[in-house]
Design an enzyme around this catalytic site. Structure first.
Site, PDB file in Angstrom:
ATOM      1  N   GLY A  95      -4.714   3.396  -1.877  1.00 31.14           N
ATOM      2  CA  GLY A  95      -5.688   4.181  -1.277  1.00 31.14           C
ATOM      3  C   GLY A  95      -5.449   4.672  -0.256  1.00 31.14           C
ATOM      4  O   GLY A  95      -3.681   5.215  -0.320  1.00 31.14           O
TER       5      GLY A  95
ATOM      6  N   GLY B  61      -4.817   1.406   4.324  1.00 28.09           N
ATOM      7  CA  GLY B  61      -3.272   1.388   5.008  1.00 28.09           C
ATOM      8  C   GLY B  61      -3.665   0.222   6.053  1.00 28.09           C
ATOM      9  O   GLY B  61      -3.310  -0.652   6.300  1.00 28.09           O
TER      10      GLY B  61
ATOM     11  N   LYS C  19       0.401  -1.796  -0.517  1.00 30.20           N
ATOM     12  CA  LYS C  19      -0.395   0.486  -0.069  1.00 30.20           C
ATOM     13  C   LYS C  19       0.798   0.917  -0.246  1.00 30.20           C
ATOM     14  O   LYS C  19       1.496   1.455   1.342  1.00 30.20           O
ATOM     15  CB  LYS C  19      -0.971  -0.339   1.344  1.00 30.20           C
ATOM     16  CG  LYS C  19      -2.599   0.667   0.762  1.00 30.20           C
ATOM     17  CD  LYS C  19      -2.213   2.246   1.098  1.00 30.20           C
ATOM     18  CE  LYS C  19      -1.735   3.190   1.264  1.00 30.20           C
ATOM     19  NZ  LYS C  19      -1.830   4.430   1.798  1.00 30.20           N
TER      20      LYS C  19
ATOM     21  N   GLU D 158      10.495  16.850  13.977  1.00 29.18           N
ATOM     22  CA  GLU D 158      10.627  16.510  12.611  1.00 29.18           C
ATOM     23  C   GLU D 158      10.240  17.015  11.828  1.00 29.18           C
ATOM     24  O   GLU D 158       9.097  17.909  11.160  1.00 29.18           O
ATOM     25  CB  GLU D 158      10.386  15.015  12.131  1.00 29.18           C
ATOM     26  CG  GLU D 158      11.145  14.850  10.794  1.00 29.18           C
ATOM     27  CD  GLU D 158      10.600  13.198  10.509  1.00 29.18           C
ATOM     28  OE1 GLU D 158       9.980  13.278  10.723  1.00 29.18           O
ATOM     29  OE2 GLU D 158      11.984  12.766   9.804  1.00 29.18           O
TER      30      GLU D 158
ATOM     31  N   GLU E 100      10.003   1.865  10.440  1.00 23.79           N
ATOM     32  CA  GLU E 100      11.231   2.736   9.925  1.00 23.79           C
ATOM     33  C   GLU E 100      10.050   4.123  10.251  1.00 23.79           C
ATOM     34  O   GLU E 100       9.641   4.620   9.459  1.00 23.79           O
ATOM     35  CB  GLU E 100      11.374   2.877   8.731  1.00 23.79           C
ATOM     36  CG  GLU E 100      12.927   2.528   7.792  1.00 23.79           C
ATOM     37  CD  GLU E 100      14.109   2.115   8.873  1.00 23.79           C
ATOM     38  OE1 GLU E 100      14.335   2.516   9.452  1.00 23.79           O
ATOM     39  OE2 GLU E 100      13.738   0.853   8.758  1.00 23.79           O
TER      40      GLU E 100
ATOM     41  N   GLY F 217      -4.210   6.043   3.984  1.00 24.89           N
ATOM     42  CA  GLY F 217      -4.188   5.554   5.096  1.00 24.89           C
ATOM     43  C   GLY F 217      -4.919   4.997   5.874  1.00 24.89           C
ATOM     44  O   GLY F 217      -4.936   3.630   6.619  1.00 24.89           O
ATOM     45  N   PRO F 218      -6.055   5.533   6.264  1.00 22.46           N
ATOM     46  CA  PRO F 218      -6.835   5.304   7.758  1.00 22.46           C
ATOM     47  C   PRO F 218      -7.767   3.803   6.981  1.00 22.46           C
ATOM     48  O   PRO F 218      -8.309   3.621   8.116  1.00 22.46           O
ATOM     49  CB  PRO F 218      -7.167   6.329   8.025  1.00 22.46           C
ATOM     50  CG  PRO F 218      -6.808   7.950   7.026  1.00 22.46           C
ATOM     51  CD  PRO F 218      -5.253   7.324   6.119  1.00 22.46           C
TER      52      PRO F 218
ATOM     53  N   CYS G  49      13.883  11.399   6.142  1.00 19.48           N
ATOM     54  CA  CYS G  49      14.231  10.998   7.613  1.00 19.48           C
ATOM     55  C   CYS G  49      14.958  11.371   8.097  1.00 19.48           C
ATOM     56  O   CYS G  49      15.433  10.767   9.680  1.00 19.48           O
ATOM     57  CB  CYS G  49      12.835   9.658   7.656  1.00 19.48           C
ATOM     58  SG  CYS G  49      14.382   8.475   6.534  1.00 19.48           S
TER      59      CYS G  49
HETATM   60  P1  NAD Z   1       2.403   8.602   7.042  1.00 17.35           P
HETATM   61  O1  NAD Z   1       2.833   8.517   8.184  1.00 17.35           O
HETATM   62  O2  NAD Z   1       0.770   8.966   7.387  1.00 17.35           O
HETATM   63  O3  NAD Z   1       1.929   8.218   5.591  1.00 17.35           O
HETATM   64  C1  NAD Z   1       3.070   6.760   5.267  1.00 17.35           C
HETATM   65  C2  NAD Z   1       2.726   5.814   4.961  1.00 17.35           C
HETATM   66  O4  NAD Z   1       1.285   5.317   6.145  1.00 17.35           O
HETATM   67  C3  NAD Z   1       1.539   6.556   4.225  1.00 17.35           C
HETATM   68  O5  NAD Z   1       1.417   5.498   2.708  1.00 17.35           O
HETATM   69  C4  NAD Z   1      -0.388   6.115   4.908  1.00 17.35           C
HETATM   70  O6  NAD Z   1      -1.316   6.098   3.302  1.00 17.35           O
HETATM   71  C5  NAD Z   1      -0.162   5.805   5.544  1.00 17.35           C
HETATM   72  N1  NAD Z   1      -0.868   5.291   6.801  1.00 17.35           N
HETATM   73  C6  NAD Z   1      -1.694   6.823   6.974  1.00 17.35           C
HETATM   74  N2  NAD Z   1      -2.805   6.328   7.726  1.00 17.35           N
HETATM   75  C7  NAD Z   1      -2.781   4.871   8.433  1.00 17.35           C
HETATM   76  C8  NAD Z   1      -3.192   5.124   8.855  1.00 17.35           C
HETATM   77  N3  NAD Z   1      -3.800   5.122  10.227  1.00 17.35           N
HETATM   78  N4  NAD Z   1      -2.933   3.313   9.161  1.00 17.35           N
HETATM   79  C9  NAD Z   1      -2.186   2.439   8.141  1.00 17.35           C
HETATM   80  N5  NAD Z   1      -1.313   3.345   7.327  1.00 17.35           N
HETATM   81  C10 NAD Z   1      -1.973   4.566   7.359  1.00 17.35           C
HETATM   82  O7  NAD Z   1       3.427  10.179   6.823  1.00 17.35           O
HETATM   83  P2  NAD Z   1       2.619  11.752   6.568  1.00 17.35           P
HETATM   84  O8  NAD Z   1       1.369  11.918   6.590  1.00 17.35           O
HETATM   85  O9  NAD Z   1       3.059  11.285   4.484  1.00 17.35           O
HETATM   86  O10 NAD Z   1       3.862  12.576   6.371  1.00 17.35           O
HETATM   87  C11 NAD Z   1       3.506  13.209   7.563  1.00 17.35           C
HETATM   88  C12 NAD Z   1       5.430  12.973   8.493  1.00 17.35           C
HETATM   89  O11 NAD Z   1       5.404  12.228   8.429  1.00 17.35           O
HETATM   90  C13 NAD Z   1       5.655  14.484   7.430  1.00 17.35           C
HETATM   91  O12 NAD Z   1       6.294  15.633   7.529  1.00 17.35           O
HETATM   92  C14 NAD Z   1       7.576  13.869   7.864  1.00 17.35           C
HETATM   93  O13 NAD Z   1       7.290  14.101   9.133  1.00 17.35           O
HETATM   94  C15 NAD Z   1       6.917  12.586   8.682  1.00 17.35           C
HETATM   95  N6  NAD Z   1       7.126  10.932   7.295  1.00 17.35           N
HETATM   96  C16 NAD Z   1       8.681  10.168   7.539  1.00 17.35           C
HETATM   97  C17 NAD Z   1       9.170   9.510   6.987  1.00 17.35           C
HETATM   98  C18 NAD Z   1      10.026   8.708   7.062  1.00 17.35           C
HETATM   99  O14 NAD Z   1      10.487   8.115   5.818  1.00 17.35           O
HETATM  100  N7  NAD Z   1      11.010   8.987   8.502  1.00 17.35           N
HETATM  101  C19 NAD Z   1       8.176   9.180   5.472  1.00 17.35           C
HETATM  102  C20 NAD Z   1       7.119  10.030   5.393  1.00 17.35           C
HETATM  103  C21 NAD Z   1       6.579  10.943   6.316  1.00 17.35           C
END
Ligand code: NAD
Length: 462
Positions: free
Chosen positions: A201, A207, A170, A369, A245, A203-204, A279
């Site tokens: 799709g 995912g 996903k 971050e 990660e 995340g919430p 990150c």
């Molecule tokens: P996020 O954690 O919301 O999204 C990452 C992935 O998780 C996406 O595929 C998303 O669709 C999925 N996801 C979101 N909610 C979910 C849920 N409830 N259950 C399962 N999967 C879910 O990150 P974001 O909103 O894209 O970015 C927000 C912040 O996260 C950024 O500002 C940054 O600080 C951090 N970030 C970190 C990394 C990293 O590599 N460590 C990468 C992206 C973002």
């Protein structure tokens, strides 16, 4: 931009169960470039069933055959590298040369490394009167972010394939076209139907359905700490393996004996690359008080030089968030010496390369971050003070140490609570384990350590 209107499940593109879609936006000009289906629980269920059904045969495949499929996948990525770079640039906004070198180049390296490891890894070892087998964990639910869209997919899918696992991916909402291109590459490489499946799709919705699905044996997640915490709790409740990660707030420690100009220049470039959406970026630059003013001037100059070469942030939400952090830095008393919160262009989600001086360790910009092109210069009095500041966040993903003498830098790095440290600008190594101490995550990616995440052990006694 080319987009599929279906999901890649069981070796073919199939229509989604529902009609919802996700609009893909080019962050450089805010134009919609494609629509992809927004899958739900039904699509996830179909994909997990396909992965489950394909598992026994793939798990039983000889490592040499798995290695051959991964090598074929690497070759397809090589053949399509220009298309990969153009797609990442269109949906993430990274400048094309950066997309070519990093967003296309690194996944090719990583896929190649796993083609080698699948062939050479000791899946069986003798321990006294026992034989210990490393067997695949099973069905992997992979959830990836948008910041290195192909790298983060390959860093999960390649070791999972090498281990003999099957996968449901996903990908992030912002970068689904890169994921669709990857699914095409997997197909072209001759990976059997059902071994790799893709559901685009939200995340919430999709995912969460994947993380909760009882047919998934391991959830491998890269993204924010907030979502990672939730996924960890879900996996824990189901007694299911999880790899996380997460975020970082890494320190770039410049010891007084270092080549200051080089350390500052490389340090600023490290943060500005990918518009600060990395990150492991060294967003806190720690400088001895005797060299502080000189470092500030050098950092401001390096950021100004970066100027127009920086790409936009990925979306409007991140644009607002990063500018909000810059405003907060100013409000808390940090001194802007380059960039600022104003949008430098009328169109696109751009933020100017920004440097803060007079940052103290407890300020928000030094603790949270930001995920944007913002570097904070923090002053330290002595080595112990530097170490306290370096280790003084909830994160521990990466870092850097610069010193005139390598042994001095290594001694300092060994005291840092972090998973990876670059010594005097050390080069990227695709075989070195990558992952976090503290709240930066659980588990490791890349190399043999990354492969081990997808294996479980069985011992037979004789
Ligand atoms: P996020 O954690 O919301 O999204 C990452 C992935 O998780 C996406 O595929 C998303 O669709 C999925 N996801 C979101 N909610 C979910 C849920 N409830 N259950 C399962 N999967 C879910 O990150 P974001 O909103 O894209 O970015 C927000 C912040 O996260 C950024 O500002 C940054 O600080 C951090 N970030 C970190 C990394 C990293 O590599 N460590 C990468 C992206 C973002």
């Amino acid at each position: 931009m080319k987009a599929h209107d279906g999901m890649y499940i069981d070796g073919a593109w199939r229509p989604a169960a529902g009609r919802d879609t996700i609009a893909v936006v080019n962050p450089a000009d805010e134009q919609v470039i494609a629509e992809v289906p927004a899958g739900g629980a039904e699509d996830i269920d179909a994909a997990v069933r396909a992965a489950r059904a394909a598992l026994p045969a793939w798990a039983a495949t000889a490592p040499a055959e798995r290695a051959a499929r991964i090598a074929a996948l690497r070759d397809v990525l090589v053949a399509r590298k220009d298309e990969i770079a153009e797609t990442v640039t269109a949906e993430l906004g990274a400048p094309l040369p950066f997309s070519q070198a990093v967003h296309a180049g690194v996944p090719i390296l990583v896929a190649g490394s796993y083609a080698g490891l699948a062939a050479s890894y000791a899946f069986e070892e003798k321990v006294g009167n026992s034989t210990v087998y490393a067997e695949p964990v099973g069905v992997v639910g992979a959830i990836t972010p948008w910041n290195y869209p192909l790298h983060q997919i390959v860093a999960k899918v390649a070791p999972a394939l090498a281990a003999g696992c099957t996968i449901v991916l996903k990908p992030a909402e912002d970068t689904p076209l890169t994921a669709q291109l990857f699914a095409e590459a997997v197909h072209e490489a001759g990976v059997p139907a059902g071994v790799f499946n893709l559901v685009t799709g939200l995340g919430p919705v999709a995912g969460q359905a994947l993380a909760e699905h009882e047919g998934v044996d391991l959830v491998s997640f890269t993204g924010s700490t907030a979502v990672g915490r939730k996924i960890g709790a879900t996996a824990g409740a189901a007694v299911k393996r999880v790899a996380l990660e997460l975020g970082g707030k890494s320190a770039n420690v410049i010891l007084p004996s270092a080549d200051l100009a080089k350390a500052v220049g490389v340090g600023v470039a490290n943060v500005m690359g990918n518009s600060g959406q990395t990150c492991s970026a060294w967003t806190r630059m720690l400088v001895h008080t005797s060299q502080y003013d000189e470092a500030v001037a050098l950092a401001a100059e390096a950021a100004a030089k970066y100027g127009d070469r920086i790409g936009p942030l990925v979306n409007a939400k991140q644009h607002a968030r990063v500018r909000g952090y810059i405003e907060k830095g100013v409000a808390e008393g940090a001194r802007l010496v380059a960039g600022g919160p104003e949008a430098p262009r009328e169109q696109g989600y751009f933020v100017s390369p920004t440097v803060f001086a007079d940052v103290t360790p407890e300020m928000t910009v030094a603790q949270e971050e930001i995920f944007g092109p913002v570097v904070s210069l923090i002053r330290y009095e002595d080595g112990d003070d530097a170490l306290r500041i370096a280790n003084g966040t909830v994160y521990g993903l990466a870092g850097a140490v610069w010193a005139g003498d390598e042994a001095e830098a290594v001694a300092f790095a060994r005291r840092m609570d972090t998973g990876q440290v670059d010594i005097n600008g050390g080069r990227f190594n695709p075989l070195a384990p990558f992952g976090g101490y503290k709240q930066s995550g659980v588990g490791r990616e890349l190399g043999s350590h990354g492969l081990a995440e997808y294996l479980q052990t069985k011992s037979l006694q004789f």
